[in-house]
Design an enzyme around this catalytic site. Structure first.
Site, PDB file in Angstrom:
ATOM      1  N   ASP A  45      -2.520  -1.521  -8.811  1.00 48.01           N
ATOM      2  CA  ASP A  45      -2.940  -1.465  -7.413  1.00 48.01           C
ATOM      3  C   ASP A  45      -3.356  -0.047  -7.047  1.00 48.01           C
ATOM      4  O   ASP A  45      -2.938   0.909  -7.691  1.00 48.01           O
ATOM      5  CB  ASP A  45      -1.783  -1.897  -6.500  1.00 48.01           C
ATOM      6  N   SER A  46      -4.130   0.087  -5.989  1.00 44.64           N
ATOM      7  CA  SER A  46      -4.605   1.429  -5.607  1.00 44.64           C
ATOM      8  C   SER A  46      -3.442   2.349  -5.275  1.00 44.64           C
ATOM      9  O   SER A  46      -3.516   3.557  -5.493  1.00 44.64           O
ATOM     10  CB  SER A  46      -5.585   1.344  -4.436  1.00 44.64           C
TER      11      SER A  46
END
Length: 196
Positions: A45-46
């Site tokens: 995920d970012s």
């Protein structure tokens, strides 16, 4: 036949695990990796950091991403407060998240904070809430799984860094750097995937 490329990348916080940009200001792999036609194996995920494997070897990518193929992924996880033995046992045995019971995991409370570069931006610091670090090794990689696991036992994740995928480690890579796998690493990876 085109030569296969295998790359490991130390993904910084805030970078999407994709090459396409949905908005001009969004940071993606395109900002760091100029190798054409490689794609991430799985994703981070970012708001997660750490090791990302990329390749143009479609069959290997498919096998590594398949849920039936359980290879180890190890994370250093900073959580709010200090988990007790009961919480650690629950994480190890598997917890229920979104009507799914996670596979057994290896979990240990680290005695000291691991040596990691500062995160930019830093985590939100709360003077009255201590934090601690766990090392968690999974054999599956469902969406936001580590964060959901620690939250389910009452210790929300503040920072998440993947340090290892199978035998591949961050080692000397700095944030935002990538390198090709060595021939020996490629051989081990292919053996792991195609002989399993």
């Amino acid at each position: 036949m085109p030569k296969h490329r295998y790359i490991v990348f130390y993904k910084p916080y805030g970078v999407l695990s994709q090459f396409s940009k949905d908005t001009p200001n969004q940071s993606t792999l395109q900002d760091y990796i100029s190798v054409p036609d490689v794609y991430p194996v799985g994703r981070l995920d970012s708001d997660s950091e750490g090791l990302l494997l990329l390749t143009n070897h479609g069959q290997l990518q498919h096998k590594l991403c398949h849920p039936r193929f359980g290879h180890h992924r190890t994370y250093w996880v900073q959580v709010e407060r200090v988990p007790n033995m009961d919480a650690l046992d629950k994480l190890e045995q598997g917890v229920v998240i979104k009507n799914y019971r996670t596979q057994p995991a290896k979990v240990k409370l680290l005695s000291q904070e691991p040596l990691l570069p500062e995160r930019i931006p830093p985590i939100r610091f709360r003077k009255n809430v201590p934090t601690s670090w766990l090392e968690i090794t999974l054999t599956e990689g469902k969406n936001r799984q580590v964060r959901r696991m620690t939250a389910s036992v009452g210790f929300p994740t503040l920072r998440l860094v993947r340090i290892q995928i199978a035998h591949l480690k961050l080692d000397t890579l700095q944030v935002g750097e990538w390198r090709d796998l060595t021939p020996e690493e490629v051989k081990l990876l292919q053996k792991l995937v195609f002989l399993k």
